[in-house]
Design an enzyme around this catalytic site. Structure first.
Site, PDB file in Angstrom:
ATOM      1  N   ARG A 243       0.842  -1.189   0.000  1.00 38.40           N
ATOM      2  CA  ARG A 243       0.000   0.000   0.000  1.00 38.40           C
ATOM      3  C   ARG A 243       0.878   1.240   0.000  1.00 38.40           C
ATOM      4  O   ARG A 243       1.884   1.316   0.704  1.00 38.40           O
ATOM      5  CB  ARG A 243      -0.937   0.012   1.217  1.00 38.40           C
ATOM      6  CG  ARG A 243      -2.131  -0.926   1.049  1.00 38.40           C
ATOM      7  CD  ARG A 243      -3.061  -0.365  -0.016  1.00 38.40           C
ATOM      8  NE  ARG A 243      -4.225  -1.167  -0.281  1.00 38.40           N
ATOM      9  CZ  ARG A 243      -4.345  -2.030  -1.282  1.00 38.40           C
ATOM     10  NH1 ARG A 243      -3.320  -2.237  -2.082  1.00 38.40           N
ATOM     11  NH2 ARG A 243      -5.463  -2.675  -1.483  1.00 38.40           N
ATOM     12  N   GLU A 272      -3.338   8.154  -5.749  1.00 41.68           N
ATOM     13  CA  GLU A 272      -3.359   7.612  -7.115  1.00 41.68           C
ATOM     14  C   GLU A 272      -4.605   8.088  -7.849  1.00 41.68           C
ATOM     15  O   GLU A 272      -5.658   8.250  -7.226  1.00 41.68           O
ATOM     16  CB  GLU A 272      -3.339   6.078  -7.066  1.00 41.68           C
ATOM     17  CG  GLU A 272      -2.092   5.498  -6.430  1.00 41.68           C
ATOM     18  CD  GLU A 272      -2.171   3.981  -6.289  1.00 41.68           C
ATOM     19  OE1 GLU A 272      -3.228   3.388  -6.628  1.00 41.68           O
ATOM     20  OE2 GLU A 272      -1.194   3.377  -5.835  1.00 41.68           O
ATOM     21  N   HIS A 291      -0.110   0.667 -10.278  1.00 40.18           N
ATOM     22  CA  HIS A 291      -0.896  -0.211  -9.396  1.00 40.18           C
ATOM     23  C   HIS A 291      -1.390  -1.423 -10.192  1.00 40.18           C
ATOM     24  O   HIS A 291      -2.564  -1.789 -10.145  1.00 40.18           O
ATOM     25  CB  HIS A 291      -2.080   0.546  -8.793  1.00 40.18           C
ATOM     26  CG  HIS A 291      -2.549  -0.045  -7.489  1.00 40.18           C
ATOM     27  ND1 HIS A 291      -2.996   0.726  -6.436  1.00 40.18           N
ATOM     28  CD2 HIS A 291      -2.647  -1.340  -7.066  1.00 40.18           C
ATOM     29  CE1 HIS A 291      -3.355  -0.057  -5.442  1.00 40.18           C
ATOM     30  NE2 HIS A 291      -3.147  -1.321  -5.791  1.00 40.18           N
TER      31      HIS A 291
END
Length: 328
Positions: A243, A272, A291
């Site tokens: 994370r 993000e 990601h």
């Protein structure tokens, strides 16, 4: 009304006391409506219907509960007694739990699927690329320059993995298969988890070539990688596949400039997506990916939901249940 049943999750060593997880009463679960969010594609919805023998309903909860919901976010209209079980299409549940108080008595499970395998291959890809000097050769190619660059063997080197759950163990197992010594960073003494050669307790120093972050985001892990941990890395390459908010980017930038972190590969960021002008793009010797190390597939959602349903039907706490008080 059938009483709620409580079970205790096996305690994660070093992560606090055991806490209760509520299981949906079998009778209510058997007659619950199956709702799905927009994140669940048509193919996955059809597979869920075949798995459960129920029609997947889209949209709100008109018509009354009880409900089982499959999705990424919990609609406000479902934050009530009618929600029996929420199955998240994601592995991380920090955003879901951070959106508001979790409804009392509602079970939360998550999707992992083959994410550990995908993330492990992502990590190994970057490890091998570094050993074979791929970034340097790519830069030489851009300059039309011919110069030999020594390579190094991955075997015999050490990787420390922070996060020894399903994903961290998968990463460690794949690295280990290439001859890399894998050390799991844990808070308190515990047996060596699957995939690892050893554990390092607390901040026990380990000379490592790579440091991999595979931590969930909780109150205990927010900003976990700060100035002190980066200063102790001794020039290792840092890869974050957990994370983004577990990393203090200001501290990482300072460590990159100081050399205590040799390189960084960040698949996740605190915010993000990163805008073109974000400072993260200017971090030295760093690659940022979108990601994408462990994107969830439809098969993952359906397979893990079905596994949870089988365990619930048998009266067991699903292996993918989330302790909502701890966040993982």
């Amino acid at each position: 009304m059938e009483p709620r049943r409580h079970r205790r999750l096996p305690g994660a060593p070093g992560h606090g006391q055991l806490t209760a997880v509520t299981l949906p009463p079998p009778g209510r679960l058997a007659r619950a409506r199956l709702l799905a969010g927009p994140e669940v594609g048509d193919a996955a919805a059809e597979a869920l219907e075949r798995t459960t023998g129920r029609t997947v309903e889209r949209g709100g909860p008109a018509g009354g509960g009880p409900y089982v919901y499959v999705g990424a976010a919990l609609p406000d209209a479902l934050r009530g007694d009618g929600l029996l079980w929420f199955h998240s299409v994601n592995a991380g549940t920090d955003a879901l739990l951070g959106a508001g108080p979790w409804p009392g008595g509602a079970l939360l499970t998550r999707t992992v699927g083959r994410m550990g395998e995908r993330i492990a291959q992502y990590v190994l890809g970057w490890v091998l690329a570094e050993c074979q000097s791929v970034p340097e050769f790519a830069a030489q190619h851009a300059r039309a320059e011919w110069r030999r660059i020594p390579s190094e063997l991955a075997a015999g080197q050490t990787a420390v993995v922070h996060g020894t759950g399903r994903i961290g163990s998968a990463v460690a197992g794949l690295l280990r298969s290439c001859g890399i010594r894998t050390v799991g960073a844990v808070r308190t003494p515990r047996p060596v988890p699957p995939g690892f050669d050893a554990v390092a307790v607390g901040d026990e120093p380990v000379a490592a070539r790579w440091v991999v972050a595979a931590l969930p985001l909780t109150d205990a892990t927010a900003g976990y990688f700060g100035a002190a941990r980066f200063a102790a890395m001794g020039g290792a390459t840092f890869l974050n596949v957990g994370r983004g908010a577990t990393v203090d980017l200001v501290a990482l930038e300072a460590a990159l400039h100081a050399g205590s972190v040799g390189r960084a590969v960040l698949d996740v960021l605190p915010d993000e997506p990163a805008a073109p002008g974000d400072a993260c793009w200017r971090l030295p010797r760093t690659v940022i990916t979108s990601h994408s190390a462990g994107i969830t597939a439809d098969d993952d959602i359906v397979t893990d939901f079905a596994a949870c349903l089988r365990e619930l039907t048998a009266g067991r706490v699903p292996a993918l249940a989330v302790d909502t008080t701890r966040g993982y």
